[in-house]
Design an enzyme around this catalytic site. Structure first.
Site, short mmCIF file in Angstrom:
data_model
loop_
_atom_site.label_atom_id
_atom_site.label_comp_id
_atom_site.label_asym_id
_atom_site.label_seq_id
_atom_site.Cartn_x
_atom_site.Cartn_y
_atom_site.Cartn_z
N TYR A 1 -2.01 -0.44 10.97
CA TYR A 1 -2.13 -1.12 9.67
C TYR A 1 -0.91 -0.81 8.79
O TYR A 1 -0.25 -1.73 8.28
CB TYR A 1 -3.42 -0.68 8.95
CG TYR A 1 -3.42 -1.02 7.47
CD1 TYR A 1 -3.51 -2.34 7.03
CD2 TYR A 1 -3.29 -0.01 6.49
CE1 TYR A 1 -3.49 -2.65 5.66
CE2 TYR A 1 -3.26 -0.31 5.14
CZ TYR A 1 -3.36 -1.63 4.73
OH TYR A 1 -3.32 -1.94 3.38
N THR B 1 0.82 -1.22 0.00
CA THR B 1 0.00 0.00 0.00
C THR B 1 0.85 1.26 0.00
O THR B 1 1.99 1.25 0.51
CB THR B 1 -0.90 -0.01 1.26
OG1 THR B 1 -1.52 1.26 1.40
CG2 THR B 1 -0.10 -0.27 2.53
N ASP B 2 0.28 2.35 -0.51
CA ASP B 2 0.99 3.64 -0.44
C ASP B 2 1.01 4.20 0.98
O ASP B 2 1.74 5.15 1.27
CB ASP B 2 0.37 4.65 -1.42
CG ASP B 2 -1.08 5.01 -1.12
OD1 ASP B 2 -1.69 4.40 -0.21
OD2 ASP B 2 -1.62 5.92 -1.78
N GLU B 3 0.19 3.61 1.89
CA GLU B 3 0.14 4.14 3.26
C GLU B 3 1.46 3.97 4.00
O GLU B 3 1.70 4.62 5.02
CB GLU B 3 -0.99 3.47 4.07
CG GLU B 3 -2.34 3.72 3.46
CD GLU B 3 -3.51 3.64 4.44
OE1 GLU B 3 -3.28 3.53 5.65
OE2 GLU B 3 -4.65 3.70 3.97
P1 NAD Z 1 -9.77 -7.32 2.03
O1 NAD Z 1 -9.81 -7.03 3.48
O2 NAD Z 1 -10.96 -7.05 1.20
O3 NAD Z 1 -9.41 -8.87 1.80
C1 NAD Z 1 -8.40 -9.52 2.52
C2 NAD Z 1 -8.55 -11.02 2.28
O4 NAD Z 1 -7.49 -11.68 3.01
C3 NAD Z 1 -9.87 -11.61 2.78
O5 NAD Z 1 -10.40 -12.49 1.83
C4 NAD Z 1 -9.49 -12.35 4.05
O6 NAD Z 1 -10.32 -13.46 4.33
C5 NAD Z 1 -8.06 -12.78 3.73
N1 NAD Z 1 -7.25 -13.00 4.94
C6 NAD Z 1 -7.14 -12.19 6.01
N2 NAD Z 1 -6.32 -12.75 6.93
C7 NAD Z 1 -5.90 -13.92 6.40
C8 NAD Z 1 -5.05 -14.94 6.88
N3 NAD Z 1 -4.46 -14.87 8.08
N4 NAD Z 1 -4.82 -16.01 6.10
C9 NAD Z 1 -5.41 -16.12 4.87
N5 NAD Z 1 -6.27 -15.19 4.40
C10 NAD Z 1 -6.50 -14.10 5.15
O7 NAD Z 1 -8.50 -6.57 1.47
P2 NAD Z 1 -8.27 -5.81 0.10
O8 NAD Z 1 -8.76 -4.43 0.23
O9 NAD Z 1 -8.73 -6.65 -1.01
O10 NAD Z 1 -6.66 -5.73 0.09
C11 NAD Z 1 -5.91 -6.81 -0.42
C12 NAD Z 1 -4.43 -6.47 -0.30
O11 NAD Z 1 -4.14 -5.26 -1.01
C13 NAD Z 1 -3.98 -6.22 1.14
O12 NAD Z 1 -2.68 -6.75 1.28
C14 NAD Z 1 -3.96 -4.71 1.26
O13 NAD Z 1 -3.00 -4.30 2.22
C15 NAD Z 1 -3.54 -4.32 -0.14
N6 NAD Z 1 -4.00 -3.00 -0.59
C16 NAD Z 1 -5.32 -2.64 -0.48
C17 NAD Z 1 -5.73 -1.41 -0.98
C18 NAD Z 1 -7.17 -0.98 -0.91
O14 NAD Z 1 -7.47 0.18 -1.22
N7 NAD Z 1 -8.11 -1.83 -0.54
C19 NAD Z 1 -4.80 -0.54 -1.56
C20 NAD Z 1 -3.46 -0.93 -1.64
C21 NAD Z 1 -3.07 -2.17 -1.16
O1 DAU Z 2 -4.11 3.96 0.41
C1 DAU Z 2 -4.33 2.59 0.31
C2 DAU Z 2 -5.18 2.12 1.48
O2 DAU Z 2 -6.50 2.61 1.22
C3 DAU Z 2 -5.19 0.62 1.66
O3 DAU Z 2 -3.89 0.17 1.98
C4 DAU Z 2 -6.17 0.20 2.77
O4 DAU Z 2 -6.24 -1.21 2.86
C5 DAU Z 2 -7.53 0.76 2.43
O5 DAU Z 2 -8.44 0.47 3.47
C6 DAU Z 2 -7.47 2.25 2.20
O6 DAU Z 2 -7.17 2.94 3.43
P1 DAU Z 2 -7.90 4.29 3.85
O7 DAU Z 2 -7.82 4.44 5.31
O8 DAU Z 2 -7.42 5.42 3.02
O9 DAU Z 2 -9.41 3.93 3.37
P2 DAU Z 2 -10.83 4.20 4.05
O10 DAU Z 2 -11.84 3.84 3.02
O11 DAU Z 2 -10.93 3.56 5.39
O12 DAU Z 2 -10.83 5.76 4.25
C7 DAU Z 2 -10.66 6.64 3.15
C8 DAU Z 2 -10.66 8.06 3.70
O13 DAU Z 2 -11.99 8.35 4.18
C9 DAU Z 2 -9.74 8.25 4.88
O14 DAU Z 2 -9.20 9.56 4.83
C10 DAU Z 2 -10.66 8.12 6.10
C11 DAU Z 2 -11.97 8.68 5.58
N1 DAU Z 2 -13.18 8.06 6.16
C12 DAU Z 2 -13.28 6.70 6.18
C13 DAU Z 2 -14.40 6.08 6.68
C14 DAU Z 2 -14.48 4.58 6.74
C15 DAU Z 2 -14.24 8.87 6.61
O15 DAU Z 2 -14.15 10.10 6.56
N2 DAU Z 2 -15.34 8.25 7.11
C16 DAU Z 2 -15.47 6.89 7.18
O16 DAU Z 2 -16.52 6.39 7.68
#
Ligand code: NAD
Ligand code: DAU
Length: 351
Positions: A157, A132-134
């Protein structure tokens, strides 16, 4: 083309399910093994359209269980790994960091160990870690994260993801494990669990529930449509350079409050509500602890090396996403029927 066994972890989650579907449909000569623990975020309904494909296999398992991983690597001799399994929600990590350490750090190290133990001829393999970019923390206008930006994670996280990235690089530098890492910005689209901002807003607006905007809504995120991320993962898995890191982003920076208002307008139109009705649901609530102000990605490396750039504009992607959630109430009912309700109510009442 030779047949190969590919392990995808976290394939029942949001991004993972899009990646699994892309690989299963596009690469009939791969046997795709989806290893997933099925936490609250994992849902096999996300994979309904490929579950009958002969080259798709589901394995329920936990990456925290090293001996299971070792057995799987010995049995299937995976040629490659695309590692997405993780605890992914920042707010949950603030509430309880332990599972983030266990899955994101220890689970990743288990996978690295299992791959290293099994892969004698390292060069014909690859271990692709999705991050992630975080990990970079917050960045000021007008700067952008590049691949060499120093890590500065702020939440449990992002600290857990940063740690896992370091272990992946350490296994490359120390043992020669053939790794690739990508760091991506915020994804959105179908099948995202409705604890994340966009699906949470859609769900709440639909049900006339308050829309919680943290702080003043001035935080900036860079939004990428999930199918564009899956395409980037495909390109990097096949053509990324070993030992390298790549940034992936949407080139769509947006303040949360502007994004939420756009969603309100789309929902008013699609639900035939009067203009402004949904916006009345916005509530400014207590800010997230340690809330990063701005993420912004420079993804010129993947564009120059592999000709990837996002194809879906934020405008089109949001329309498609809203449409999908409105047409998939059963999916929403299923994922919000158990753990989600409790979590949401608990969270909201604490603010
Ligand atoms: P998600 O939470 O939707 O899915 C995570 C999946 O991992 C689920 O199916 C869960 O059952 C599985 N999982 C969790 N713990 C596990 C374990 N111990 N063993 C096996 N499986 C397990 O997540 P996502 O949003 O699809 O993100 C997927 C990946 O991409 C993560 O590594 C996240 O850090 C990364 N990522 C997400 C975002 C985003 O915006 N969602 C952005 C950048 C990177
Ligand atoms: O940047 C990549 C990341 O983006 C991934 O690595 C994470 O897995 C993914 O969850 C996401 O993280 P964020 O914290 O940026 O996403 P989230 O949707 O939780 O929040 C987006 C923005 O909105 C953040 O600034 C927090 C704000 N927010 C979020 C929620 C859930 C609100 O203002 N209200 C809310 O209820």
């Amino acid at each position: 083309m030779t047949s190969a066994n590919l392990l995808i972890t976290g394939g029942a989650g949001f991004i993972g399910s899009h990646v699994v579907k892309l690989f299963v449909k596009k690469y009939a000569h791969y046997q795709v093994y989806n290893l997933d623990k099925l936490t609250y975020a994992g849902n096999l309904e996300n994979l309904a359209d490929i579950e009958e494909y002969p080259n798709y296999h589901f394995i329920k398992g936990d990456i925290q269980d090293f001996s299971h991983l070792q057995e799987l690597f010995e049995k299937y001799q995976f040629q490659g790994v695309i590692h997405l399994a993780a605890e992914s929600h920042v707010d949950r990590s603030i509430q309880n960091p332990t599972e983030f350490i266990n899955t994101n750090i220890l689970g990743t190290v288990n996978l690295l160990h299992a791959a290293r133990n099994c892969w004698n001829d390292q060069q014909s393999h690859r271990f692709y870690h999705i991050s992630t970019d975080e990990v970079f923390g917050s960045i000021e206008e007008p700067d952008l994260f590049v691949e060499t930006t120093a890590y500065d994670p702020q939440s449990p996280y992002s600290a857990s993801k940063a740690s896992s990235d370091h272990f992946v690089r350490a296994f490359h530098n120390t043992y020669g494990l053939p790794v690739i890492i990508s760091n991506c910005s915020n994804n959105y689209g179908p099948y995202q669990f409705p604890e994340k901002l966009i699906p949470l807003c859609i769900n709440n607006i639909k049900n006339l529930l308050p829309i919680p905007v943290y702080g003043q809504g001035l935080n900036v995120r860079d939004w990428l449509y999930v199918e564009d991320h899956a395409l980037a993962i495909d390109l990097l898995y096949h053509g990324g350079r070993i030992g390298e890191t790549y940034n992936i982003g949407g080139n769509h920076q947006c303040r949360n409050i502007d994004l939420v208002k756009t969603l309100c307008q789309i929902m008013d139109r699609k639900l035939s509500r009067s203009s402004g009705e949904s916006e009345n649901l916005i509530r400014f609530v207590k800010d997230r602890a340690g809330h990063d102000l701005r993420y912004a990605i420079d993804c010129s490396k993947i564009r120059e090396e592999l000709s990837w750039s996002p194809s879906v504009t934020l405008e089109t992607g949001l329309e498609q996403t809203v449409e999908w959630y409105l047409n998939n109430q059963t999916w929403l009912d299923h994922v919000t029927s158990g753990h989600y309700q409790n979590y949401y109510q608990e969270q909201y009442h604490h603010r």
